[in-house]
Design an enzyme around this catalytic site. Structure first.
Site, PDB file in Angstrom:
ATOM      1  N   SER A  37       0.902  -1.269  -0.035  1.00 31.87           N
ATOM      2  CA  SER A  37       0.092   0.012  -0.153  1.00 31.87           C
ATOM      3  C   SER A  37       0.723   1.071   0.104  1.00 31.87           C
ATOM      4  CB  SER A  37      -0.809  -0.027   1.297  1.00 31.87           C
ATOM      5  OG  SER A  37      -0.255   0.247   2.411  1.00 31.87           O
ATOM      6  N   LYS A  79       1.022   4.479   6.833  1.00 30.09           N
ATOM      7  CA  LYS A  79       0.363   5.210   5.817  1.00 30.09           C
ATOM      8  C   LYS A  79       0.784   6.641   5.911  1.00 30.09           C
ATOM      9  CE  LYS A  79      -2.748   2.140   4.192  1.00 30.09           C
ATOM     10  NZ  LYS A  79      -2.040   1.112   4.841  1.00 30.09           N
TER      11      LYS A  79
END
Length: 142
Positions: A64, A100
């Protein structure tokens, strides 16, 4: 509980020094250049760690955060550093750890992957920013 696990690790994690030589010459990523055999000084990763007792190493899993970070990269994470919008963070979101980029606009905050194939994760009351990624060590040959 995820945060309790890291408190346990912190009590038993020894601080070790591993000085390595830092070459004086820069390595161009363009055309080859003759190597210089000069060593600038010994480089110790601890130089980059402000808060040793609050710093942890993680192995990244998943894609990701590609292309910035890849599966298997080693992350150096500081729990004592204050996270700001734009920082890459380790967060506890829905009782799971994730890496993230933190984004904030007004009162809204979300966790943003680098890979556009993954959704943004809105931060809620149960989202905890666990630490800020200081260093990403990447092995390009793997």
């Amino acid at each position: 509980n995820v945060p309790d696990m890291f408190s346990f690790i912190a009590r038993f994690a020894p601080i070790r020094f591993l000085p390595r030589p830092l070459a004086l010459a820069r390595v161009p990523a363009g055309f080859p250049s003759p190597a210089e055999d000069y060593i600038d000084r010994q480089l110790d990763l601890n130089e980059f760690i402000e808060h040793p007792a609050a710093t942890f190493f993680f192995r990244l899993e998943g894609d990701s955060m590609e292309p910035l970070m890849r599966d298997g990269d080693l992350l150096v994470v500081d729990r004592a550093k204050t996270a700001r919008s734009g920082h890459v963070v380790v967060a506890v979101h829905n009782d799971e750890l994730t890496v993230k980029r933190l984004r904030q606009s007004g009162k809204d905050a979300w966790l943003e992957p680098e890979n556009p194939n993954y959704p943004h994760l809105p931060c809620s009351g149960d989202t905890e920013i666990w630490g800020v990624v200081l260093i990403n060590l990447h092995w390009p040959s793997q």
